[in-house]
Design an enzyme around this catalytic site. Structure first.
Site, short mmCIF file in Angstrom:
data_model
loop_
_atom_site.label_atom_id
_atom_site.label_comp_id
_atom_site.label_asym_id
_atom_site.label_seq_id
_atom_site.Cartn_x
_atom_site.Cartn_y
_atom_site.Cartn_z
N SER C 18 0.76 -1.40 -0.04
CA SER C 18 -0.04 0.24 0.04
C SER C 18 0.90 1.40 0.19
CB SER C 18 -0.85 -0.06 1.07
OG SER C 18 -0.17 0.09 2.41
N ASP C 389 0.42 -43.37 -4.76
CA ASP C 389 1.36 -44.16 -4.02
C ASP C 389 1.83 -43.05 -3.17
OD1 ASP C 389 3.26 -42.63 -5.13
OD2 ASP C 389 4.25 -44.29 -6.16
#
Lengths: 434, 434, 434
Positions: C18, C389
């Site tokens: 900002s 797996d």
């Protein structure tokens, strides 16, 4: 403090290799003489009389003599720089010894050429220790001939995996007490031999695109203050392909490219400069189509996008998909689909405008491009805004800095530049940003 | 001098992992025995009995015993090399200790398998210091068992960011006094675990393509004289996808690929070899379409390009755009749109031709491919020239060197190669370039 | 042992900059106050009050005071972390000195803000030695103010070639006796300045995509246990483009992205989380088209694929090519053309199922997704199997680990997450895999 190097030019657009020897004895320097006579847009920023791959191994002694002869006679008038390529190989000491002896001969002040020689190009380098061996050859030659240390620049051709890895290390190694790698100038990719070294294979034998190599070369150049140059583009007739390759390279920060003919030199000298007139692009299925300018109107002629007005608004059809849109939605959609390629004049304008704003205390301003887009006869007015802050300004400056570098070092191109852009734009472009 | 390594093979096409253990005790070596029985094109260049991921952790003791048993019984007759994968993890000392103990057991001369074991594959390596730990495990095993230092090769699976970085450093580290990394052989990418380590995510869970990893693996292999191998291609039924992946890999200098089934082995053994017959490609919208050979005629069957003769010349339509062209312009346009995929025979021919030219003193010659292109029944004769110099020759040699490497090391494939190419082509291909 | 760093969060989705200062004196902290008030999905994981590029050089003293004032007042309630960006430049000692003094001021306990400050962001870093200079600035500030060593994290913005090279070296340098680089947290790409530093140019001035930079940042983060964050996406209105960029980034292992507005924060917070409902994709000409769910039926609405039943079987037309297929062949073809995007619920289900299987001793199980595909009214039932797996499980876990990281550190988002996924799915997702 950033990296210091000896070398002045910041950009090199063209790296032109000319063969140095031909079979019959009498004419063996003909190609060299022809290259030495190039001027203006046909003359490269850097000319490489090639005493390596372009010369048969048993002709290289004669090749070196020819280089001495032609450069001592014509070198003073040649508008670009001259960097002969001598032989070298990371894995073969006899080849390195030959290369050293040719450098020694070509740089011998008694032979009269060295005043016009800016450096040498070393092909087939290996890991960073091999680059140091090449630097040592330069040190020996300079010392023996009473030349200032570092006065001969060293450029390398990256054509092996280990040389690509060395690109990461130049910055760290430059300036260490035992080397004089501040003499480094260009990092050139050599994709043919690189492909062989990497064992790359394609079905047609075409070279792989090697995007990572080009990125790493450009990054190494950026980190060490050097200049990145791409290798040869074999298909000499394919001008569009050559231009596309250069556009891809510029997006990677690689400004220069190898040229094999004066025709390629001209294209390669012109392409990195901003265009004379701006143009609008329409993104159609992820491909940019250039619109046809008709005054302020930008007309789309293709079949893939269509537009019509209805009672309630508009129907825009893109690639078979129909969109019913209000006027505002249509404008928004078309804003997303269009982009603008600024001309030299536009870039200079925007930079001047931002500089004025900065002086009056503003950190960011909006730049606007306006046009009337015409699709199927329907006209839509667009205004494209782009926020400019310091970073945008500095990134936009790159093509202007390139132009200024060209303007400073290539007075023989001033006339062609003035014809191309107009004297006023050239004048302002040389001043802005300083 | 370039990098020295102990290992002989320069190319590995296939890297076949077979699971080593199944739940029920009796049959636990069945898969191993089946893999050991593979021959010819179904047998991989390198077979990896996998005592890591393919074997449940609590079955690995039994897995190691099975490897010893099957390899001591069948290893002498297996036509490829045998490199069991043991467990290892850069972040887990207990896993590394287990891996060391399994290597120690499998390489114990009393167990009878080590005569047929060429090396071990170390998964989940970390940074270069972790590679040195693995090398140390080899040193200990070799010393204890009276094996020659470096006689067991070490291959690693690159499946972490730090291992990828280590690829830059192998060349520098090989040959330092405290390690024996000259035993390095293959650099294998393991994209499943790499994706996890990099925290890569895709919407469908498919693996990301990781082009930079594959480039870096190939470059590391090139710089250190090693062999680069790509990881598994999960979709076993997708033969076209598997072939495409291999083509992409070869363009990166990665010759080998993991195979999960004897069917994948066969495809992966065959694909890197040059084709039996040459073919012509037409570039349609940046996609290569293979033309159908009909004698010397090469016929285009698709709908995206059309051609007709007019009173003045020709109309060529490509992707909806019509071009009116003279015969010469048409020929030029089609030359740009076509490319040729040479057969084994073509490559051998061109190499022999260039060798003869070189002997007679020429540095570069033009090679020509001629064909009659047929589009919509209209016939156009084309001659495609390509300049060959020493660099072209050497780059073209890569598939032939690969073939010669295969021919030398895989006598069990001689018959299938002769059936495929004809005895004459095979004979010439084994001689050319030497 | 793997790399140790001080920092707790493993993922950062949003990195929100900002502006900190505006020209008129009174309001100069207004934007800061507004940013400090963000909550829930609009609040970023990391908030960067920007006292560098977003603040004019002559306003930075006031900017630092504003940061102190707003953070001391509102920092305790802000739900994310707070890492102000101070000025720094690898090539300018005065800029580094300014940056040091601003850090010193903002971190002064007497000013009351430091309790809510998690670290600082250092822009424009250079090579690894420059990173060490920044670390030294942290050491001095911490020592002077009596803060624990390493309590302030250091994040850097990679916007130069030398910083990109340094990404390879962090792992090796962290933990050396003279530095405290264990304080490293985020590696952020800054493409605008990087483009300038690399001298990248594109015709329209758009930023190049820099895929290799993003790969190297992600790899450096993975190797050193850090978090990789992409730079700003300038076109704030282009939400689809922003989402696409994030999807590309996640495939590279880069989880976070810079946000310029609370609207971008919300999109960037939501996108890396798994979707609420699963969806089916059909691959049409290498593009994924999402099918429309209608109960269990997945309907294709486009024109590029068509399907009809015949007496003998089916005719499937894809991109103009007709295929006559039996029912089995059709099913196989469609299986290859489809893929499934799992929902959060699906992923949790699969993980739970695999965990149960593992406990009962199985190493791999098949997961099935079933659907009825509808093209031109013709229905075809598909069952898609995928083998899971341990490695698949762990790779699938990444989005869940991300979710758990969010859930732990952002209680202010619990309500929105429960609304989005349902309390039950959220509950299971926080438990699975632990």
């Amino acid at each position: 403090m950033s990296v210091q190097r000896n070398y002045e030019r910041e950009f090199v657009r063209t790296f032109f290799t000319s063969p140095t020897a031909i079979k019959e004895g009498d004419d063996s320097a003909k190609m060299l003489r022809r290259a030495a006579s190039l001027r203006g847009m046909q003359a490269p920023d850097v000319w490489i009389p090639d005493n390596e791959d372009a010369t048969a191994p048993n002709m290289r002694a004669e090749g070196a003599q020819n280089i001495v002869e032609v450069v001592s006679e014509h070198g003073a008038d040649f508008p670009g720089e001259i960097h002969p390529r001598i032989e070298w190989h990371r894995d073969r000491p006899t080849t390195r010894l030959n290369g050293f002896e040719y450098m020694r001969e070509i740089a011998d002040p008694e032979n009269g050429a060295v005043d016009h020689i800016d450096g040498f190009v070393i092909p087939e380098v290996g890991d960073i220790d091999d680059w140091k061996k090449a630097d040592e050859a330069f040190q020996l030659v300079e010392a023996e001939h009473g030349l200032a240390e570092g006065s001969l620049s060293m450029s390398v051709i990256v054509e092996s995996g280990e040389a690509e890895i060395a690109l990461n290390r130049i910055r760290d190694e430059m300036g260490k007490p035992s080397n004089t790698l501040e003499r480094m100038f260009m990092l050139v990719d050599g994709e043919v031999d690189y492909t062989k070294d990497m064992r790359g294979m394609t079905p047609t034998g075409e070279l792989p695109p090697w995007p990572e190599l080009r990125h790493n070369t450009s990054r190494g150049a950026s980190a060490a203050g050097l200049v990145a140059v791409d290798g040869p583009y074999d298909n000499i007739r394919d001008v569009e392909g050559y231009k596309q390759r250069m556009e891809d390279n510029r997006a990677k920060g690689m400004t220069g490219i190898w040229s094999l003919t004066p025709g390629q030199v001209e294209v390669a000298n012109t392409e990195p400069l901003p265009p004379v007139t701006g143009s609008w692009l329409l993104d159609v299925d992820d491909e940019d189509v250039e619109l046809t300018a008709d005054g302020d109107r930008q007309v789309y002629d293709g079949d893939d996008v269509s537009l019509s007005e209805t009672a309630d608004g508009y129907v825009l059809t893109v690639g078979g998909d129909e969109h019913e849109l209000s006027e505002d939605d249509l404008r928004e959609e078309l804003l997303d689909m269009t982009s603008y390629v600024p001309s030299m004049d536009d870039i200079v304008d925007s930079m001047e405008e931002f500089e004025a704003a900065k002086e009056s205390g503003m950190g960011a301003i909006a730049m606007t491009q306006a046009a009337t887009l015409v699709i199927d006869g329907v006209e839509v007015s667009l205004e494209k805004d782009r926020m400019w802050d310091e970073a945008t300004y500095q990134a936009a400056q790159t093509p202007i800095t390139l132009f200024q570098d060209v303007y400073e070092h290539r007075p023989d191109q001033h006339e062609e530049l003035a014809e191309r852009y107009g004297a006023d734009v050239v004048e302002r472009a040389t001043q802005v940003g300083n």
